[in-house]
Design an enzyme around this catalytic site. Structure first.
Site, mmCIF file in Angstrom:
data_model
loop_
_atom_site.group_PDB
_atom_site.id
_atom_site.type_symbol
_atom_site.label_atom_id
_atom_site.label_comp_id
_atom_site.label_asym_id
_atom_site.label_seq_id
_atom_site.Cartn_x
_atom_site.Cartn_y
_atom_site.Cartn_z
ATOM 1 C CE1 TYR A 140 -12.800 -6.860 2.974
ATOM 2 C CE2 TYR A 140 -11.344 -8.424 1.933
ATOM 3 C CZ TYR A 140 -11.499 -7.207 2.960
ATOM 4 O OH TYR A 140 -10.598 -6.854 3.669
ATOM 5 N NE ARG B 53 -10.565 7.652 -3.885
ATOM 6 C CZ ARG B 53 -11.717 7.801 -4.182
ATOM 7 N NH1 ARG B 53 -11.997 8.674 -5.175
ATOM 8 N NH2 ARG B 53 -12.669 7.055 -3.684
ATOM 9 N NE ARG C 211 -4.062 -0.278 0.441
ATOM 10 C CZ ARG C 211 -5.039 -0.655 1.290
ATOM 11 N NH1 ARG C 211 -5.527 -1.803 1.544
ATOM 12 N NH2 ARG C 211 -6.057 0.265 1.365
ATOM 13 C CG ASP D 83 -9.150 -2.835 -3.475
ATOM 14 O OD1 ASP D 83 -8.587 -2.168 -2.707
ATOM 15 O OD2 ASP D 83 -10.028 -3.755 -3.388
ATOM 16 N NE ARG E 263 -7.270 5.787 2.215
ATOM 17 C CZ ARG E 263 -8.169 4.787 2.867
ATOM 18 N NH1 ARG E 263 -9.251 5.096 3.457
ATOM 19 N NH2 ARG E 263 -7.615 3.630 3.385
HETATM 20 O O1 CP3 Z 1 -0.181 -1.198 -2.577
HETATM 21 C C1 CP3 Z 1 -0.503 -0.244 -3.334
HETATM 22 O O2 CP3 Z 1 -0.092 0.899 -3.237
HETATM 23 C C2 CP3 Z 1 -1.349 -0.580 -4.393
HETATM 24 C C3 CP3 Z 1 -3.014 -0.559 -4.160
HETATM 25 C C4 CP3 Z 1 -3.783 -1.194 -3.435
HETATM 26 C C5 CP3 Z 1 -5.114 -0.806 -2.684
HETATM 27 N N1 CP3 Z 1 -5.739 -1.988 -2.038
HETATM 28 C C6 CP3 Z 1 -5.530 0.548 -3.173
HETATM 29 C C7 CP3 Z 1 -6.779 0.795 -2.214
HETATM 30 C C8 CP3 Z 1 -3.446 -2.631 -2.985
HETATM 31 C C9 CP3 Z 1 -2.369 -3.795 -3.366
HETATM 32 C C10 CP3 Z 1 -4.789 -3.160 -2.261
HETATM 33 C C11 CP3 Z 1 -4.846 -4.655 -1.729
HETATM 34 C C12 CP3 Z 1 -6.322 -4.860 -0.964
HETATM 35 N N2 CP3 Z 1 -7.234 -4.425 -0.989
HETATM 36 C C13 CP3 Z 1 -6.211 -5.940 0.080
HETATM 37 C C14 CP3 Z 1 -4.882 -6.587 0.379
HETATM 38 C C15 CP3 Z 1 -3.954 -5.975 1.475
HETATM 39 C C16 CP3 Z 1 -4.467 -5.464 2.677
HETATM 40 O O3 CP3 Z 1 -4.450 -4.489 2.987
HETATM 41 O O4 CP3 Z 1 -4.700 -6.416 3.372
HETATM 42 C C17 CP3 Z 1 -7.489 -5.657 0.801
HETATM 43 C C18 CP3 Z 1 -7.935 -6.429 1.728
HETATM 44 C C19 CP3 Z 1 -8.317 -4.747 -0.014
HETATM 45 C C20 CP3 Z 1 -9.834 -4.506 -0.009
HETATM 46 C C21 CP3 Z 1 -10.050 -3.142 0.502
HETATM 47 N N3 CP3 Z 1 -9.682 -2.066 -0.413
HETATM 48 C C22 CP3 Z 1 -10.689 -2.469 1.755
HETATM 49 C C23 CP3 Z 1 -11.044 -3.299 3.046
HETATM 50 C C24 CP3 Z 1 -10.560 -1.359 1.438
HETATM 51 C C25 CP3 Z 1 -11.238 -0.273 2.411
HETATM 52 C C26 CP3 Z 1 -10.348 0.111 3.640
HETATM 53 C C27 CP3 Z 1 -9.130 1.020 3.173
HETATM 54 O O5 CP3 Z 1 -7.960 0.737 3.525
HETATM 55 O O6 CP3 Z 1 -9.582 2.131 2.697
HETATM 56 C C28 CP3 Z 1 -10.050 -0.695 0.119
HETATM 57 C C29 CP3 Z 1 -9.996 0.689 -0.418
HETATM 58 C C30 CP3 Z 1 -8.691 0.935 -1.077
HETATM 59 N N4 CP3 Z 1 -7.789 -0.013 -1.737
HETATM 60 C C31 CP3 Z 1 -8.063 2.236 -0.863
HETATM 61 C C32 CP3 Z 1 -6.791 2.273 -1.672
HETATM 62 C C33 CP3 Z 1 -5.915 3.373 -1.701
HETATM 63 C C34 CP3 Z 1 -8.763 3.432 -0.264
HETATM 64 C C35 CP3 Z 1 -9.819 4.171 -1.019
HETATM 65 C C36 CP3 Z 1 -9.659 5.503 -1.538
HETATM 66 O O7 CP3 Z 1 -8.737 5.973 -1.727
HETATM 67 O O8 CP3 Z 1 -10.835 6.035 -1.282
#
Ligand code: CP3
Length: 345
Positions: A145, A32, A19, A69, A23
């Site tokens: 999920y 964004r 990640r 994602d 944000r």
């Molecule tokens: O690593 C990176 O920079 C690449 C981007 C990336 C995102 N999600 C962007 C994202 C990666 C590799 C993921 C993987 C992901 N997504 C996982 C596995 C890794 C982990 O963290 O356990 C999981 C479980 C998800 C599912 C997910 N996506 C959730 C539960 C959420 C909401 C909670 C949160 O962290 O906001 C997301 C949203 C998400 N994915 C955001 C980003 C940047 C935030 C959304 C936004 O910017 O509005």
């Protein structure tokens, strides 16, 4: 990254952060804004290319990870996902064979075409010496999920389904194994050089369940990727697997294992590192705190793991509250290794 994943021991280990885009970066929050809905953002190559490049410009990591994602796959299968502000992803849950049958693998390649376009464009944008990582969720974690319908639950529903009607649940897992393999193969054909499989919810499974729902589907995906994408290394991230990580390494045949911060460095070095490349495992909370503790932890990990095949990373993703300067400090310590060992007492 590629040399480390072949088992080479490098004087200065490669590094990137799970990640690493997102944000905590003001420039991410700025782009964004161009998309109201997070999924629309994920399907807009102009925006995802920019988001992928942002952390590289600041920190010079050895790898870029495709900005997307793990939940675009269920979305592509026809289970519409909605990302709600402050609540995370929300789905109409899959809880029966009829629900599974309502999904369709036919359109995934069309639906995910913007992701492949992002990967293709990134191969031209990132420096040659920077590796490009593609990724997907592992079937178990994506299923969490899909079945629970949201994140942050105790996973009671999915565990009950997997235990009480395992043949039904297996059908969902099989669909995810097949479609994840297609999805990852297309990422590699578009230019991804390394694959990471995120099994963020592997740690809630007991040993028997872990073998069936984390190891076995991962092994099948790895086997098929060996055929469709020979030579492309795969990193697995079975978060909170504890000592079961050893079985995971042996049985899945992955090239690298990403470890959470609760895994002992000594155990990693003694038990896992002789078997495969290890990646990890700085505490993402300490990355928020910064200061001496951050320096000490970073150097401690480098000392413990840089004698074997190793990629420096976090134990889980960068959190939104993380000050970007703390990330810069860790990058400085890793990039300056081994000289930086002397800087920190
Ligand atoms: O690593 C990176 O920079 C690449 C981007 C990336 C995102 N999600 C962007 C994202 C990666 C590799 C993921 C993987 C992901 N997504 C996982 C596995 C890794 C982990 O963290 O356990 C999981 C479980 C998800 C599912 C997910 N996506 C959730 C539960 C959420 C909401 C909670 C949160 O962290 O906001 C997301 C949203 C998400 N994915 C955001 C980003 C940047 C935030 C959304 C936004 O910017 O509005």
């Amino acid at each position: 990254m590629l040399r480390a994943l072949k088992g080479e021991v490098l004087e200065r280990p490669p590094f990137w952060f799970m990640r690493q885009a997102g944000r905590y970066l003001p420039e991410y929050r700025e782009v964004r804004k161009q998309s109201k809905n997070f999924l629309d953002f994920c399907y807009s190559p102009d925006l995802t290319v920019e988001a992928t490049l942002q952390p590289l410009r600041r920190y010079n990591m050895d790898a870029a990870i495709l900005f997307s994602d793990i939940l675009v796959l269920p979305d592509a299968l026809g289970q519409k996902v909605e990302f709600r502000e402050g609540e995370g992803p929300v789905f109409k849950p899959i809880r029966s064979v009829a629900d599974i049958d309502s999904l369709s693998a036919d359109r995934i390649e069309d639906h995910l075409a913007p992701v492949f376009e992002t990967v293709g464009r990134l191969t031209k944008e990132i420096p040659k010496e920077t590796a490009l990582i593609g990724f997907a969720g592992a079937p178990w974690t994506v299923a969490v999920y899909m079945v629970e319908g949201r994140g942050g639950t105790d996973c009671g529903r999915i565990r009950k389904w997997a235990d009480d009607a395992s043949d039904e649940f297996q059908k969902l897992v099989n669909l995810l194994v097949d479609t994840t393999t297609v999805y990852l193969t297309r990422q590699v054909e578009s230019g991804a050089e390394i694959i990471q499989l995120f099994d963020s919810w592997a740690g809630i499974l007991n040993e028997e369940q872990f073998r069936r729902w984390s190891i076995e589907p991962t092994r099948r995906i790895v086997d098929r990727l060996r055929e469709s994408c020979p030579g492309v290394p795969v990193i697995g991230f079975p978060r909170h697997a504890g000592p079961l990580a050893e079985r995971y390494v042996i049985d899945t045949g992955i090239d690298g294992i990403s470890l959470d911060q609760d895994t002992s460095l000594e155990w990693i070095a003694e038990t896992l590192q002789p078997k495969c490349t290890v990646q990890g495992n700085l505490d993402n909370q300490i990355l928020i705190e910064g200061g001496e503790a951050l320096d000490r932890e970073t150097i401690g990990i480098l000392k413990a793991l840089s004698k074997g095949p190793f990629i420096f990373n976090l134990g889980h993703g960068v959190l939104p509250a993380t000050p970007p300067e703390h990330v810069a400090r860790v990058a400085e310590l890793v990039l300056g290794w081994p000289a930086t060992a002397k800087e920190v007492g």
